[in-house]
Every structure is written in structure tokens, then in C-alpha cells.
Design a protein around this motif. Structure first.
Motif, mmCIF file in Angstrom:
data_model
loop_
_atom_site.group_PDB
_atom_site.id
_atom_site.type_symbol
_atom_site.label_atom_id
_atom_site.label_comp_id
_atom_site.label_asym_id
_atom_site.label_seq_id
_atom_site.Cartn_x
_atom_site.Cartn_y
_atom_site.Cartn_z
ATOM 1 N N GLU A 210 1.004 3.561 -3.184
ATOM 2 C CA GLU A 210 -0.129 4.345 -3.667
ATOM 3 C C GLU A 210 0.185 5.832 -3.675
ATOM 4 O O GLU A 210 -0.193 6.549 -4.618
ATOM 5 C CB GLU A 210 -1.361 4.054 -2.803
ATOM 6 C CG GLU A 210 -2.666 4.620 -3.344
ATOM 7 C CD GLU A 210 -2.958 6.027 -2.866
ATOM 8 O OE1 GLU A 210 -3.813 6.689 -3.486
ATOM 9 O OE2 GLU A 210 -2.322 6.478 -1.884
ATOM 10 N N SER B 236 0.811 -1.220 0.000
ATOM 11 C CA SER B 236 0.000 0.000 0.000
ATOM 12 C C SER B 236 0.844 1.270 0.000
ATOM 13 O O SER B 236 0.357 2.340 -0.372
ATOM 14 C CB SER B 236 -0.941 0.012 1.213
ATOM 15 O OG SER B 236 -0.235 0.276 2.413
ATOM 16 N N ARG C 32 -4.210 13.648 0.370
ATOM 17 C CA ARG C 32 -4.046 12.288 0.876
ATOM 18 C C ARG C 32 -3.540 12.359 2.297
ATOM 19 O O ARG C 32 -2.701 13.191 2.630
ATOM 20 C CB ARG C 32 -3.054 11.523 0.005
ATOM 21 C CG ARG C 32 -3.044 10.042 0.193
ATOM 22 C CD ARG C 32 -4.330 9.388 -0.353
ATOM 23 N NE ARG C 32 -4.227 9.021 -1.754
ATOM 24 C CZ ARG C 32 -4.929 9.612 -2.718
ATOM 25 N NH1 ARG C 32 -5.735 10.606 -2.459
ATOM 26 N NH2 ARG C 32 -4.825 9.199 -3.972
ATOM 27 N N ARG D 179 -5.715 6.732 4.041
ATOM 28 C CA ARG D 179 -5.227 5.364 3.863
ATOM 29 C C ARG D 179 -4.319 5.015 5.036
ATOM 30 O O ARG D 179 -3.494 5.832 5.451
ATOM 31 C CB ARG D 179 -4.469 5.243 2.547
ATOM 32 C CG ARG D 179 -3.927 3.846 2.262
ATOM 33 C CD ARG D 179 -3.175 3.829 0.936
ATOM 34 N NE ARG D 179 -4.074 4.034 -0.186
ATOM 35 C CZ ARG D 179 -4.687 3.051 -0.841
ATOM 36 N NH1 ARG D 179 -4.508 1.789 -0.474
ATOM 37 N NH2 ARG D 179 -5.480 3.311 -1.844
ATOM 38 N N SER E 60 -8.797 2.046 3.496
ATOM 39 C CA SER E 60 -8.777 3.192 2.611
ATOM 40 C C SER E 60 -10.180 3.776 2.598
ATOM 41 O O SER E 60 -11.153 3.025 2.479
ATOM 42 C CB SER E 60 -8.356 2.776 1.195
ATOM 43 O OG SER E 60 -8.401 3.872 0.307
#
Length: 222
Positions: free
Chosen positions: A53, A50, A128, A159, A217
Motif C-alpha cells: 500500500e 498490506s 502515512r 496502517r 487501517s
């Protein structure tokens, strides 16, 4: 802040041994995989997968990584990605290690000594938000999720990962032991984690568990 919460914050702000041991394991994926399997019954590969990302975001995207620890998530950002990256942690020790890791990887990042449950950023500041393996260490993880959702722009993504209760008796006993030592705050179950995301007004795109490790997420609507 309650007395218990204040003690937990001081523990992570001033602690040395536990953060360094954790950071060493996190930075060496084979050790993390072995430890995750033995301690938590977890496959750590989805967690490490992950990290990439953030590296797929367009140049100019604004990223908050909190708590950043020693910068394990930096490995997902290639050199020259052009992100506006803010790494935040309560621990000065971890921020020092994160700065060194950022230099080693050529990541242009800003650093902030703040707690995830009291972020000094305006609403809608980030595209993010990354929060890996931190929620279970907090006295109020639900409040922290709400705070991270606040600083996300509409359409932004939260996330992260967290250890959760209910994966098995052995894992729950270990969580209880770490709580009694003051290393963990108030970990919740997988259902609790989904509830924290829902209560923060986020739309979970993916919440999965491997052993006691949950990866998630969620998107801020708008």
C-alpha cells in the motif's frame, strides 16, 4: 515513565537475540507464514499484502514507519517511488539492519532512534504511518496509537498489525509467557485495538483478525 515501562524500553533498546530471530523470520516470508500458523493460528498473507500500500502513494508523500524493525515493510516500496520515508525504531541493532535493507532495496530513507510512544515530530507531519507488529511490545499501546495519530495530517492513514489476546487459549498462554519474559508489553484484544483507534480520534476503515494477528487501517478525519 514507570519502572516497568522503562525496563521494557531497555529490553528492546539493548536486546539482540529476540529482535534478530524475529527479523530473520519476518524477512523470509515462507518462515513467517509457517511460524504465524504454528504459533498464532494466523494466515500471514494479509500482512505481507498490506506492505504494497505504501508503494502506491504519490511521489512526495511523507511516510513514518515505526517501529521499523529490520525494514520488512520496505519491500512494499518500489525503487524510484519518490517518497519521503522515515524509519524509526528504539533499537540501534534494528536500525542498523534497516539501513542495510534500505541500501539493498535502493530506498532513500531517513532513520531515527526513537520510541513510538514519544515521537519527536510535529503535529500533522506525515501522510502515512506504518506500525507493523509493534503495539503488543509496548507498555502503553493506547498512548502510542494516540501519538501516531497526532503526527498524521488530516486525511492521513495509520496502517499496521499487532498480536491480540482472545484468539484462543494456546495463543493467550504464549502471549502471557512472552509478557513474563519482558518481550511483550500490554497486548489488548481486538476490541481493545478498535477502542485505541477510536480514542485517538481515528476512523477505522478496516480491522480484521486471523488467529491472534490483527491487521488494521484507520483514517484521521479532516
Amino acid at each position: 515513565m514507570s519502572g516497568a515501562a522503562d525496563r521494557l524500553h531497555r529490553h528492546w533498546r539493548k536486546g539482540r537475540l529476540v529482535p534478530v530471530v524475529y527479523d530473520f523470520g519476518a524477512e523470509h516470508e515462507p518462515i513467517a507464514r509457517l511460524g504465524g500458523r504454528l504459533l498464532w493460528g494466523a494466515d500471514m498473507r494479509p500482512l505481507y499484502d498490506s506492505f504494497a500500500e505504501a508503494g502506491r502513494l504519490p511521489p512526495g508523500a511523507v511516510v513514518l514507519d515505526v517501529p521499523c524493525g529490520g525494514g520488512v515493510a520496505f519491500r512494499g516500496v518500489p525503487r524510484g517511488a519518490g517518497l519521503r520515508y522515515v524509519a524509526a525504531d528504539l533499537s540501534r541493532l534494528m536500525l542498523g539492519r534497516a539501513r542495510a535493507e534500505a541500501r539493498r532495496r535502493g530506498l532513500d530513507a531517513a532513520f531515527a532512534g526513537v520510541s513510538v510512544d514519544r515521537l519527536p515530530f510535529a503535529d500533522g507531519s506525515f501522510d502515512r504511518c506504518l506500525t507493523y507488529n509493534g503495539l503488543h511490545c509496548l507498555p502503553d499501546p493506547a498512548g502510542a496509537v494516540t501519538e501516531m495519530a497526532r503526527v498524521l495530517r488530516p486525511g492521513g492513514v495509520l496502517r499496521g498489525s499487532a498480536l491480540v489476546t482472545g484468539a484462543g487459549r494456546r495463543q493467550d498462554l504464549l502471549i502471557a509467557l512472552l509478557r513474563s519474559r519482558g518481550d511483550f508489553g500490554r497486548p489488548g484484544s481486538l476490541a481493545d485495538l478498535r477502542g485505541w483507534l477510536d480514542d485517538a480520534g481515528l476512523e477505522p476503515a478496516d480491522v480484521t483478525a486471523t488467529g491472534a494477528l490483527a491487521c488494521f487501517s484507520a483514517v484521521k478525519p479532516g
